[in-house]
Design an enzyme around this catalytic site. Structure first.
Site, PDB file in Angstrom:
ATOM      1  CG  PHE A  32      17.897  37.579  51.839  1.00  0.00           C
ATOM      2  CD1 PHE A  32      18.952  36.691  51.664  1.00  0.00           C
ATOM      3  CD2 PHE A  32      18.170  38.933  51.884  1.00  0.00           C
ATOM      4  CE1 PHE A  32      20.255  37.157  51.530  1.00  0.00           C
ATOM      5  CE2 PHE A  32      19.475  39.405  51.754  1.00  0.00           C
ATOM      6  CZ  PHE A  32      20.520  38.518  51.575  1.00  0.00           C
ATOM      7  CG  ASP A  75      13.544  37.942  46.871  1.00  0.00           C
ATOM      8  OD1 ASP A  75      14.297  37.587  45.947  1.00  0.00           O
ATOM      9  OD2 ASP A  75      13.933  38.629  47.849  1.00  0.00           O
ATOM     10  CE1 TYR A  85      24.306  40.071  45.169  1.00  0.00           C
ATOM     11  CE2 TYR A  85      23.403  42.174  44.447  1.00  0.00           C
ATOM     12  CZ  TYR A  85      23.537  41.200  45.414  1.00  0.00           C
ATOM     13  OH  TYR A  85      22.906  41.347  46.622  1.00  0.00           O
ATOM     14  CE  LYS A  86      22.124  37.040  46.078  1.00  0.00           C
ATOM     15  NZ  LYS A  86      20.905  37.521  46.754  1.00  0.00           N
ATOM     16  NE  ARG A 146      24.395  30.295  50.427  1.00  0.00           N
ATOM     17  CZ  ARG A 146      23.943  31.477  49.999  1.00  0.00           C
ATOM     18  NH1 ARG A 146      22.650  31.721  49.964  1.00  0.00           N
ATOM     19  NH2 ARG A 146      24.770  32.430  49.633  1.00  0.00           N
TER      20      ARG A 146
HETATM   21  C1  LIG Z   1      20.871  38.580  47.559  1.00  0.00           C
HETATM   22  C2  LIG Z   1      19.477  38.797  48.032  1.00  0.00           C
HETATM   23  C3  LIG Z   1      18.987  40.098  48.231  1.00  0.00           C
HETATM   24  C4  LIG Z   1      19.925  41.262  48.029  1.00  0.00           C
HETATM   25  O1  LIG Z   1      19.362  42.489  48.166  1.00  0.00           O
HETATM   26  P1  LIG Z   1      20.158  43.805  47.737  1.00  0.00           P
HETATM   27  O2  LIG Z   1      19.315  44.889  48.223  1.00  0.00           O
HETATM   28  O3  LIG Z   1      20.259  43.794  46.240  1.00  0.00           O
HETATM   29  O4  LIG Z   1      21.500  43.776  48.375  1.00  0.00           O
HETATM   30  C5  LIG Z   1      17.662  40.241  48.606  1.00  0.00           C
HETATM   31  N1  LIG Z   1      16.855  39.159  48.780  1.00  0.00           N
HETATM   32  C6  LIG Z   1      17.316  37.893  48.608  1.00  0.00           C
HETATM   33  C7  LIG Z   1      16.407  36.728  48.774  1.00  0.00           C
HETATM   34  C8  LIG Z   1      18.643  37.685  48.246  1.00  0.00           C
HETATM   35  O5  LIG Z   1      19.106  36.457  48.083  1.00  0.00           O
END
Ligand SMILES: *Cc1c(COP(=O)(O)O)cnc(C)c1O
Length: 413
Positions: A126, A198, A223-224, A372
């Site tokens: 990410f 992560d 939030y996911k 996706r």
């Molecule tokens: C959604 C997501 C994030 C989000 O990071 P924020 O700092 O909370 O916005 C980070 N890493 C991954 C792998 C994600 O899917």
């Protein structure tokens, strides 16, 4: 659209998780396959926020820091979340954003391996994960990052005697590919390195076993799949025996061992509390607290097997209906090798997704050409997933996605 086949309806009738759908507010007629980006609103959140605002904030004002448990929320929620990620109650803290927690954990890991210079990560990880690594490397010219996909084909071959920390996504946000946590953690430890997981795309969807795997650090998203609401606080985990050695880089007052002594010098709190930085977002924490109720009594094994079954049904139905060559599977075909997610490479994927959304099926698009779909088993029905797959096949077969308004990009995709 034709009605779902009887065998699909039967699967819904026999689904042990079917009742959990009532714990969510889902707009009528919409098929929501984007819970991996923003979970829907759990019904309990409306009541909880009303209570937190009207009684605790408006009514009791500052007394609520103690009386309503506001101050302890990062830990109370950490303890509630802990079983979802295979951690002990006092090793998880709900705080800040994933990006900030990545920074805190990476910094801590680097300080625990001062003689080592290399951070191993994934080029296809990410973006924020990579940006945070680059940011740290930018302020520490003695450090280097080594990336799977740029410097080597596998993470395993990049881990060596100079590796301080390995940063890895448990489930890949694009393809859904799932890593073997126990094996990779053991590989990092063999080399004397620490590992930071992560969990953004695995927490709340499959059984995670941080402690059993011996993982050192972990971060994840509220939030996911945890459905905590837009911008919900994230979480962080530190291996219990490491926590006391962590030197916080963001040494804020609430991570102090006695914040209300207002002492001049910083001394970190014992354990995971030292990852606290500043004043927590109480209303957002209240929403996440109510959202976690949706997991009450839910078996993670059942959750994962339903997620895998939903994804498999989607894949097989899409492949039966889409014209040959229109889509190329980007996810692992073996359900045991992926999270609850299916992704396809698709030419004009953005426009195809826009058309699908306009027809009531919400998924998302990720550059350069990925469409996706996430399969959150707490609230999705087999019949919805089957209907969504047929609609996608039909859109591709008729090419009705090819309209000017489907090609204009919005700010958030
Ligand atoms: C959604 C997501 C994030 C989000 O990071 P924020 O700092 O909370 O916005 C980070 N890493 C991954 C792998 C994600 O899917």
């Amino acid at each position: 659209m034709q009605p779902p086949p009887t065998e699909v309806l039967l699967r819904d009738a026999q689904d042990p998780l079917a009742g959990a759908r009532e714990r969510f507010h889902l707009p009528e007629g919409l098929i929501y396959l984007d819970g991996n980006s923003l979970g829907p609103a759990p019904v309990g959140v409306f009541r909880e926020l009303q209570h937190a605002v009207a009684e605790e904030w408006a009514g009791d004002l500052i007394a609520s820091w103690n009386d309503a448990g506001w101050f302890a929320l990062p830990r109370t929620l950490g303890a509630r979340l802990a079983p979802l990620i295979g951690a002990a109650a006092d090793t998880v803290l709900v705080c800040d954003t994933v990006s900030i927690n990545l920074f805190k954990c990476l910094h801590a890991a680097l300080a625990l391996r001062p003689e080592r210079r290399v951070i191993v990560a994934e080029q296809a990880g990410f973006p924020t994960d990579l940006y945070i690594v680059s940011g740290i490397v930018g302020t520490r010219p003695d450090l280097a990052m080594r990336l799977q996909g740029r410097d080597g084909a596998t993470l395993e071959e990049l881990i060596g005697g100079d590796t301080a920390v390995v940063l890895v996504n448990h489930v890949d946000y694009r393809t859904g590919a799932l890593r073997d946590m126990a094996a990779l953690t053991a590989r990092a430890h063999e080399a004397g390195a620490l590992i930071l997981w992560d969990l953004c795309h695995s927490a709340g969807i499959l059984p995670v076993a941080l402690e059993a795997a011996g993982a050192d650090f972990a971060v994840g998203c509220g939030y996911k799949y945890l459905n905590g609401g837009p911008g919900a606080p994230a979480f962080a985990y530190v291996r219990p025996d490491l926590a006391a050695q962590v030197q916080p880089a963001l040494s804020g007052w609430l991570g102090h061992q006695a914040p209300f002594a207002f002492a001049a010098g910083y001394a970190p709190a014992p354990g995971i509390d030292r990852l606290r930085v500043g004043t927590p977002p109480v209303l957002s924490l209240a929403a996440l607290d109510a959202a976690l109720d949706a997991f009450d009594g839910v078996s993670l094994d059942e959750l994962w097997s339903k997620g895998q079954a939903l994804a498999a049904l989607f894949l097989e139905t899409v492949e039966a209906h889409a014209p040959p060559g229109a889509l190329r599977l980007a996810s692992p075909r073996d359900p045991a090798m992926r999270g609850s997610q299916i992704a396809f490479h698709c030419a004009s994927g953005y426009a195809v997704m826009q058309q699908l959304i306009s027809e009531g099926v919400i998924g998302d698009f990720r550059d350069p050409d990925i469409i996706r779909f996430g399969f959150a088993p707490l609230y999705l029905r087999f019949a919805e997933v089957e209907a969504a797959a047929r609609r996608l096949g039909d859109i591709l077969a008729t090419r009705r996605w090819d309209r000017a308004e489907n090609h204009a990009r919005a700010a958030v995709t």
